[in-house]
Structures are given as structure tokens and as C-alpha cells.
Design an enzyme around this catalytic site. Sequence first.
Site, PDB file in Angstrom:
ATOM      1  N   ASP A  31       0.819  -1.220   0.000  1.00 29.91           N
ATOM      2  CA  ASP A  31       0.000   0.000   0.000  1.00 29.91           C
ATOM      3  C   ASP A  31       0.849   1.264   0.000  1.00 29.91           C
ATOM      4  OD1 ASP A  31      -2.057  -1.892   0.367  1.00 29.91           O
ATOM      5  OD2 ASP A  31      -1.941  -1.678   2.541  1.00 29.91           O
ATOM      6  N   GLU A  75     -11.017   0.720  -4.256  1.00 34.89           N
ATOM      7  CA  GLU A  75     -10.381   1.153  -3.012  1.00 34.89           C
ATOM      8  C   GLU A  75      -9.169   2.015  -3.349  1.00 34.89           C
ATOM      9  OE1 GLU A  75      -9.073  -2.434  -1.022  1.00 34.89           O
ATOM     10  OE2 GLU A  75      -8.289  -3.267  -2.882  1.00 34.89           O
TER      11      GLU A  75
END
Length: 546
Positions: A13, A193
Site C-alpha cells: 500500500d 479502493e
Amino acid sequence: MIQNPILTGFNPDPSIVRVGDDYYIATSTFEWYPGVQIHHSRDLVNWRLLTRPLTRASQLNMLGAPDSCGVWAPCLTYADGLFWLIYTDVKRYGRTSTGGATGSASLRDFHNYLVTSPTIEGPWSDPVYLNSSGFDPSLFHDDDGRKYVLNQLWDHRPGSNRFAGIVMQEYADGRLVGKRENIFQGTAHGLTEAPHLYKRNGYYYLLTAEGGTGWNHGVTMARSRNLNGPYELHPDQTILSARHRPDAALQRAGHADLVETQDGQTYMVYLCGRPLRNRGTCTLGRETAIQPMVWGEDGWLRTLDGQGTPEMQARAPGLPEYRFDTEPVRAEFDTPQLPPAFQWLRTPWPEELFSLTARPGHLRLFGRETLGSQFKQALVARRQQSHCYSASTVVEFEPEHYQQQAGLVCYYGAAKFHYLYITHDEQAGKHLRVMTSLPNHVQTDTFTAPIALPSGVPVQLRVEVDEERLYFAYRVDGGEWQWLPQQFDASILSDEANAPGQPNFTGAFVGMACQDMSGAGLHADFDYFEYRERPYCINPRSGDAG
């Protein structure tokens, strides 16, 4: 050239920011403490771990958090003379790694916070609570000085799309203000997302991840003349993915962020995985890669070749080379702080788990709860960063009964580990054995036969990992290494090796652990920890295993 991944081992991430000549990447740490890893570079080629900003209970307390919860998807930005770090603290997501329910499969707890600091190394402020409507928050600084928080929206209602789009709300005066807007519903790939918003040439560009963080992962782009939309899709929709390239060395590519170099080149960082051969499991977890991108005449972003495929080797930006000292292979535990590579689990009070001053030159672990506990677990470990590595340590530990254990552990989570440990019981006395926890619908533990050990002497413990093969050894009094006859399965230490419905988003660690289920807190002293990456395995069944 840049060799990908640039951040090896569990570093997912990524969020990147440039401040002057310095580049910083923040990555998720999940249940490992302290929270968020920040790496530093000046040339986009060479990187070093610089700091972990969430260091105290007021910022982060993950006691009781299930596996793969905790800190998700930090976003690091810089504006107004401050670094801004926004992150999610996940308290519940799906089911536990042991198969037991953590509550409703629909209801999730995602708490989003913001901390700031005038310098990257802190200290960072106490957090400002933002919302709990979803995960993957990011902060956009518009050129008029206004700020906006974006995040994935979670919809728990029956029959709904759980990933309900990307929402945005203005941030001002230390809180969210105004109306929350759903600015992007996502595409047919689903699981929308990881939003990041940018402004360029009069357009707002929205970058998201879609398809889930497995083999179908990808990076989607959309743009709008207006902040609130509507957002039109990129003509290719997905600008980076390996979903249709099973031959690609980097898989699971997605969850991206953009940065511009000093001369205006655009680079994209993204998470990826390096599976064992033939799309096997990703024992190294989700890692971080980077490659250059180009803006076309149509105003859309693409990879240099237009193919949208992640690259193991990428063109460097031509910045002056800036190398860092090589990390030593052996940690001697001769300072009051842990070496930077090491972390522990969940608690902001590490003094309850270990000490580097109680016996100088040693890491002392205090026997606490069982291996896999979600509360006070005395486990200190570092990331596995190569498919082939060797690790070893030496421990002084004198258990009095079977509830006291200490040793060397290869660990993913509560239901996935191999543990070479010393203990004691009435029949075998002081002895060594391996406990393996296998992922399944019902947790399955297996044990090797006990190996007798002498009392009052240190014991050296060692592990060799060769892709999916794992071997343990021990020795005492400087003798020859004694290899256990079993070959263990290293592939279970991965995201993919899990029962359906169990979240697994971290990676394999190797380190030291100590338990005392009696509550007496018997300690174990570790004199060093050595981690050495290898181009190949030292196979104990060959002649080079000395």
C-alpha cells in the site's frame, strides 16, 4: 536501472511524496508495532528504512486486533510546512485467522486518523479522528489551500456492494466539514479502493485500485474538470495490472500513488507480489515497486510502452546516485533500542515484552502469552525479504515445565507458523521440538518428536529457507549443526495459504519468541540474531550445510 521491488518483503500500500530532493514512501504495517514504515531515497533507486511514526498509545493501540487488522494504507503528503499522515486502524475485518468469527461478516470497524509533523522523523502529533466509514483514506491538498479526505466506502447492508465507491469530504479546522460526496462508484472490476487525487492541467485525476489485492488487482484512473465529478474513465480503464499476464514476475500489481521528479518526470509506486514459481504463494507478502509513466497527448497516463505491465527493471530518473550503508547481517543487541528491521506485535508498551538493558548485549524476552495471542505476545521479528535466506540466533533459557517455551520462529500469524522452541516436561526433560500451525477451517497443530538438550548451556538455533522448503538445525557447545530430519512447508507463510473468508494481508517474518503460560514470566536471553539472504539455499542434505 531500478531493480524492483524497491521495498522487499512485507511493504504494501505505498504512498509516495517528494519534498525538495528527498523522496519518502509510507507503507502499511497491519498488526506490527510501531505503525507505518517510512522509507527514504534521493534517487528512486536506493532506499532505506527511515522511521516508524506511530510509536505511542495515544497514536496506536492494537491490543486485541485480529491478524491482518491494525494499520492499513497510510497516505503521506506534504503541505503548509508539515508532513501529513493519514491512516486506518482496523479493529475488525471478516473472520479471524483461526477460523472463528470476530462478529458479523458484514459489519466492519475502520477508524481513520490524521497525524502531522514538521519533520519526517517526528515526533508526530496525537491523532485527529476523521471517520469510520471505510478504509484507505487519503488527503488531497487543492491549489486553493482547501483540503479533502477521500476513502473507500463500506456498505454492510444485505445485497449491497460492500465496496460502495469513493467518498470525499472537506477537512478544515481539525475536522471533517460539509457534505460527504460519493464521487466514483468504480467499474465492473469491483472492490474499488485506495483513492488518490491529483490536479493537472485543469483536470482532477483520481487513481484507485480495483479487482482485489490478489491476482486480479489493478490500477484504475478517471478524471474530471470538477472536484466532485462526474469522473470519466481512462480509455484503457486499467493503467497497470498483471491480471492477464500470468508470466509476469511481478503479480498482484495495484494500489498505486504518483510522484513527480524535480524535472517533471512522473513515477508510479504500487504494491506487487513475487510468487513462488507457477503463480505459487507470495511468501514475501505484498511488496512495493516503482516505474516511470508518461502523459499522452490525450492527457491520460500510461506506462512507457503502453502495455500496462509491471516491470522487474525500470528506467531510473537520472538523479545523482545516493547510496545508503548496507544493513549488517547480524544484530548484536548492544544498544538500548531494537535494530530498525525488527518489530513486535500490537502493543504500545513493549517494556512488558522485552528489554535490551536488563542484560546488556542481549535481547531479553519475558515469557508472556501463547504464540499467536492477540494481546501480550513476546515475539520480536523481522521481515523475510528473499525467497532464499538463512537466519540464526543463540538463546539461554532454562524452562521448568511445558508451559515455558522460547526459540526461533518463522511466523505469518496465529494460524501459520513454524516454531523451533526449547521447553521442558516430566518425560523428556529439557528438550527441543518444532510446533507447526497449519491454516485450515479448523486450526491444526503438529509437533515433532522431542530432542534432548543439556541444561545450563546456550543453544544455537538456525533456519534455512529455500522457496517453499524450510529446514531447522541446532547446536550446543560449538559442536556441529544437527539438522532436524523434517522438511517443513514454507509456502504456508503467505497471504494465499488460508481458509476462505479469512483475511491475510501481511507477510512472513522470522524472529525470536518466548512464552510462559503459567504467568511466571520466565525470560529468555538472545545474544544475537543473524539474517542472511542467499542466491540459493544451503541444503542440509548436501555437503555445504556447515
